[in-house]
Design a protein around this motif. Structure first.
Motif, PDB file in Angstrom:
ATOM      1  N   ALA A 134       8.837  13.874  -4.267  1.00  0.00           N
ATOM      2  CA  ALA A 134       8.994  14.377  -5.702  1.00  0.00           C
ATOM      3  C   ALA A 134       9.122  15.910  -5.874  1.00  0.00           C
ATOM      4  O   ALA A 134      10.056  16.298  -6.835  1.00  0.00           O
ATOM      5  N   LEU A 135       8.740  16.606  -4.894  1.00  0.00           N
ATOM      6  CA  LEU A 135       9.030  18.200  -5.224  1.00  0.00           C
ATOM      7  C   LEU A 135      10.412  18.313  -4.599  1.00  0.00           C
ATOM      8  O   LEU A 135      10.828  19.544  -5.203  1.00  0.00           O
ATOM      9  N   ASN A 136      10.923  17.965  -3.448  1.00  0.00           N
ATOM     10  CA  ASN A 136      12.147  18.284  -3.006  1.00  0.00           C
ATOM     11  C   ASN A 136      13.539  17.458  -3.610  1.00  0.00           C
ATOM     12  O   ASN A 136      14.530  18.143  -3.734  1.00  0.00           O
TER      13      ASN A 136
ATOM     14  N   THR B 207       2.896  15.414 -16.530  1.00  0.00           N
ATOM     15  CA  THR B 207       2.733  16.793 -17.109  1.00  0.00           C
ATOM     16  C   THR B 207       4.329  17.437 -16.907  1.00  0.00           C
ATOM     17  O   THR B 207       4.457  18.051 -18.128  1.00  0.00           O
ATOM     18  N   THR B 208       4.982  17.232 -15.906  1.00  0.00           N
ATOM     19  CA  THR B 208       5.982  18.119 -15.868  1.00  0.00           C
ATOM     20  C   THR B 208       7.477  17.378 -16.308  1.00  0.00           C
ATOM     21  O   THR B 208       8.323  18.005 -16.706  1.00  0.00           O
ATOM     22  N   GLU B 209       7.506  16.063 -16.145  1.00  0.00           N
ATOM     23  CA  GLU B 209       8.696  15.223 -16.578  1.00  0.00           C
ATOM     24  C   GLU B 209       8.429  14.776 -18.053  1.00  0.00           C
ATOM     25  O   GLU B 209       9.601  14.789 -18.816  1.00  0.00           O
ATOM     26  N   VAL B 210       7.324  14.019 -18.278  1.00  0.00           N
ATOM     27  CA  VAL B 210       7.248  13.353 -19.721  1.00  0.00           C
ATOM     28  C   VAL B 210       6.603  14.608 -20.573  1.00  0.00           C
ATOM     29  O   VAL B 210       6.611  14.566 -21.778  1.00  0.00           O
ATOM     30  N   LYS B 211       6.033  15.860 -20.052  1.00  0.00           N
ATOM     31  CA  LYS B 211       5.635  16.879 -20.710  1.00  0.00           C
ATOM     32  C   LYS B 211       4.670  16.457 -21.799  1.00  0.00           C
ATOM     33  O   LYS B 211       4.778  16.590 -22.979  1.00  0.00           O
ATOM     34  N   VAL B 212       3.446  16.032 -21.344  1.00  0.00           N
ATOM     35  CA  VAL B 212       2.365  15.665 -22.162  1.00  0.00           C
ATOM     36  C   VAL B 212       1.218  16.462 -21.796  1.00  0.00           C
ATOM     37  O   VAL B 212       1.327  17.099 -20.667  1.00  0.00           O
ATOM     38  N   ARG B 213       0.356  16.759 -22.806  1.00  0.00           N
ATOM     39  CA  ARG B 213      -1.148  17.373 -22.626  1.00  0.00           C
ATOM     40  C   ARG B 213      -2.087  16.989 -21.579  1.00  0.00           C
ATOM     41  O   ARG B 213      -1.794  15.716 -21.645  1.00  0.00           O
TER      42      ARG B 213
ATOM     43  N   GLY C  81       0.772  -1.255  -0.200  1.00  0.00           N
ATOM     44  CA  GLY C  81       0.065  -0.122  -0.185  1.00  0.00           C
ATOM     45  C   GLY C  81       0.872   1.268  -0.076  1.00  0.00           C
ATOM     46  O   GLY C  81       0.484   2.325  -0.809  1.00  0.00           O
ATOM     47  N   ILE C  82       2.077   1.220   0.817  1.00  0.00           N
ATOM     48  CA  ILE C  82       2.933   2.626   1.102  1.00  0.00           C
ATOM     49  C   ILE C  82       3.433   2.744  -0.293  1.00  0.00           C
ATOM     50  O   ILE C  82       3.834   3.891  -0.763  1.00  0.00           O
ATOM     51  N   ALA C  83       3.947   1.763  -0.987  1.00  0.00           N
ATOM     52  CA  ALA C  83       4.572   1.834  -2.454  1.00  0.00           C
ATOM     53  C   ALA C  83       3.378   2.617  -3.523  1.00  0.00           C
ATOM     54  O   ALA C  83       3.889   3.269  -4.294  1.00  0.00           O
ATOM     55  N   GLY C  84       2.444   1.974  -3.561  1.00  0.00           N
ATOM     56  CA  GLY C  84       1.346   2.427  -4.348  1.00  0.00           C
ATOM     57  C   GLY C  84       1.073   3.805  -4.066  1.00  0.00           C
ATOM     58  O   GLY C  84       0.823   4.493  -4.996  1.00  0.00           O
ATOM     59  N   ALA C  85       0.762   4.279  -2.970  1.00  0.00           N
ATOM     60  CA  ALA C  85       0.638   5.319  -2.224  1.00  0.00           C
ATOM     61  C   ALA C  85       1.561   6.462  -2.378  1.00  0.00           C
ATOM     62  O   ALA C  85       1.432   7.822  -2.524  1.00  0.00           O
ATOM     63  N   LEU C  86       3.082   6.054  -2.806  1.00  0.00           N
ATOM     64  CA  LEU C  86       4.043   7.029  -3.193  1.00  0.00           C
ATOM     65  C   LEU C  86       3.733   7.493  -4.623  1.00  0.00           C
ATOM     66  O   LEU C  86       4.169   8.310  -4.951  1.00  0.00           O
ATOM     67  N   GLN C  87       3.640   6.205  -5.447  1.00  0.00           N
ATOM     68  CA  GLN C  87       3.396   6.665  -6.901  1.00  0.00           C
ATOM     69  C   GLN C  87       2.190   7.307  -7.523  1.00  0.00           C
ATOM     70  O   GLN C  87       2.125   8.081  -8.295  1.00  0.00           O
ATOM     71  N   THR C  88       0.862   6.819  -6.968  1.00  0.00           N
ATOM     72  CA  THR C  88      -0.271   7.075  -7.711  1.00  0.00           C
ATOM     73  C   THR C  88      -0.433   8.599  -7.710  1.00  0.00           C
ATOM     74  O   THR C  88      -0.968   9.401  -8.414  1.00  0.00           O
ATOM     75  N   PRO C  89      -0.335   9.424  -6.149  1.00  0.00           N
ATOM     76  CA  PRO C  89      -0.837  10.651  -6.190  1.00  0.00           C
ATOM     77  C   PRO C  89      -0.141  11.490  -7.260  1.00  0.00           C
ATOM     78  O   PRO C  89      -0.705  12.791  -7.464  1.00  0.00           O
ATOM     79  N   THR C  90       1.081  11.468  -7.382  1.00  0.00           N
ATOM     80  CA  THR C  90       1.806  12.405  -8.128  1.00  0.00           C
ATOM     81  C   THR C  90       1.809  12.005  -9.594  1.00  0.00           C
ATOM     82  O   THR C  90       2.836  12.557 -10.270  1.00  0.00           O
ATOM     83  N   LEU C  91       1.385  10.992 -10.229  1.00  0.00           N
ATOM     84  CA  LEU C  91       1.459  10.416 -11.398  1.00  0.00           C
ATOM     85  C   LEU C  91       0.920  11.497 -12.417  1.00  0.00           C
ATOM     86  O   LEU C  91       1.704  11.761 -13.383  1.00  0.00           O
TER      87      LEU C  91
ATOM     88  N   PHE D 227      11.449  13.045  -9.273  1.00  0.00           N
ATOM     89  CA  PHE D 227      10.955  11.893  -9.148  1.00  0.00           C
ATOM     90  C   PHE D 227      11.789  10.674  -9.202  1.00  0.00           C
ATOM     91  O   PHE D 227      11.231   9.352  -8.913  1.00  0.00           O
ATOM     92  N   THR D 228      12.907  10.778  -9.714  1.00  0.00           N
ATOM     93  CA  THR D 228      13.801   9.629  -9.830  1.00  0.00           C
ATOM     94  C   THR D 228      13.825   8.781  -8.394  1.00  0.00           C
ATOM     95  O   THR D 228      13.863   7.761  -8.342  1.00  0.00           O
ATOM     96  N   VAL D 229      14.236   9.805  -7.320  1.00  0.00           N
ATOM     97  CA  VAL D 229      14.240   9.304  -6.086  1.00  0.00           C
ATOM     98  C   VAL D 229      13.142   8.697  -5.537  1.00  0.00           C
ATOM     99  O   VAL D 229      13.111   7.757  -4.769  1.00  0.00           O
ATOM    100  N   MET D 230      11.933   9.368  -5.775  1.00  0.00           N
ATOM    101  CA  MET D 230      10.695   8.947  -5.289  1.00  0.00           C
ATOM    102  C   MET D 230      10.511   7.401  -5.932  1.00  0.00           C
ATOM    103  O   MET D 230       9.942   6.396  -5.061  1.00  0.00           O
TER     104      MET D 230
END
Length: 391
Positions: free
Chosen positions: A165-167, A41-47, A26-36, A170-173
């Motif tokens: 992710a913000l500090n 948008t910011t890293e892959v730069k898609v609309r 659960g914690i691993a999923g909760a690390l990834q899903t909220p910021t997907l 995303f690679t570290v996260m």
């Protein structure tokens, strides 16, 4: 002198391992899903259109893959080996997102790996159900405590996800998420019980009847509508409270955290009282709380009321998340994998439907229309639950 042996008998390493594995997953999923969406948008730069497409494709592929694996897991093989495979695919998926920034690769290989990874949770719960049945332990309460681990993970995971992710990027996260999944692999391989089954252990005619059972179909639709309501709220609420109600942005996080925290005692209490009252009345009570919650969102528009309403939200989600899964399992005896996967697929289908409905309503009729529809869908779900027989 008798207290120590008694304590040892009460402590079961396998049960503790199930709880820890559920929390880690659960914690691993909760690390990834909220910021997907932020990552795309910011890293892959898609609309935004391609962000929505990614979520839709991810959900559809997840439904297909998990359903196919669930049917096989209920018929033959060692479910623990499948869970190890799912955990390994989760590690590979996290590493892919840590280093790759190609949308084509992520929506193909990434989505496929994520579908295999996400099958791990229903398989963990299915194995836990089998183990509890064979060891003559209390199934309902244990399942409720396991579900509570996921809620606890979602209390901790989202704020940690945004902080990392913000500090730190995303690679570290994603690397931290991969490390958590590796820990889960080790625990599954060393501590979870192995329960192999033969191809003959489940009657295929009985299995086909269970999947086509009228009550199972009705419960699936009802569950799908419940999760549609919940997901529309999660998607729309941050926008609604800021752009329509003019309330501070931090309130969105406070509301989500309050609901997640209250869900834990709601799940445990539901597990405690399910045997006394039955699963059908508990589900009707939960959806009734959901009706009050969505009706309250339409009527009340100030901060204190929104916080108080989270109690009804927690009762709604806390009970359907735990008792709903057990309801499927008991309507489909001998098929814990298929039943648990049907439950999780009702969530995935609800997510797909919610994304479409929330976008259309918010753009054409405004944000309030989202909560009117959730209110009406909750009433329909309550009526459908009343038509399902007691397991």
């Amino acid at each position: 002198m008798k207290s120590l042996p008694s304590a040892r008998r009460r402590f079961n390493p396998a049960y503790a391992a199930f709880l820890l594995v559920a929390f880690l997953y659960g914690i691993a999923g909760a690390l990834q899903t909220p910021t997907l969406s932020l990552f795309l948008t910011t890293e892959v730069k898609v609309r935004p259109l391609w962000v929505g497409l990614f979520f839709t494709v991810n959900a559809v592929v997840g439904i297909v893959v998990s359903f196919l694996l669930a049917k096989r897991s209920d018929r033959q093989g060692d479910r623990r080996k499948l869970i190890i495979l799912c955990c390994t695919m989760a590690v590979a998926n996290s590493l892919l997102f840590a280093w790759v920034r190609s949308y084509a690769v992520l929506i193909s290989a990434g989505v496929f790996l994520a579908a295999l990874a996400n099958t791990g949770i229903p398989q963990i719960f299915a194995l836990a159900r089998e183990y509890a049945d064979r060891s003559a332990r209390e199934v309902v309460m244990f399942s409720a405590v396991m579900r509570a681990q996921l809620s606890l993970a979602w209390v901790i995971g989202p704020p940690l996800s945004f902080t990392l992710a913000l500090n730190y990027g995303f690679t570290v996260m994603y690397l931290i998420a991969a490390t958590v999944f590796v820990s889960a692999v080790v625990l599954v391989a060393t501590l979870l019980p192995s329960m192999p089954r033969n191809a003959e252990s489940v009657n295929p005619v009985q299995a086909a009847r269970a999947f086509g059972d009228r009550d199972v179909k009705i419960l699936f639709v009802a569950s799908m509508l419940m999760w549609t309501c919940n997901t529309m709220y999660i998607i729309d609420m941050p926008l609604y409270i800021t752009s329509v109600l003019g309330l501070p942005e931090r309130l969105a996080g406070l509301l989500m955290g309050t609901a997640a925290g209250l869900e834990i005692p709601a799940m445990i209490l539901a597990g405690h009282y399910a045997k006394r009252f039955g699963k059908r009345p508990m589900m009707l009570f939960a959806v009734g709380a959901g009706i009050l919650f969505y009706g309250g969102l339409v009527l009340f528009k100030f901060q204190l009321a929104l916080l108080v309403l989270q109690l009804f939200n927690a009762i709604f989600i806390g009970i359907i998340a735990g008792i709903g899964m057990l309801y499927f399992q008991e309507l489909m005896p001998g098929q814990p994998g298929g039943a648990t996967t049907l439950f999780t697929n009702s969530i995935s289908t609800g997510i797909i439907l919610a994304g479409i409905l929330q976008g259309l309503l918010a753009e054409t009729l405004g944000h309030e229309a989202v909560y009117w529809l959730a209110f009406l869908l909750a009433i329909v779900a309550w009526w459908l639950c009343g038509r399902v027989r007691e397991a």
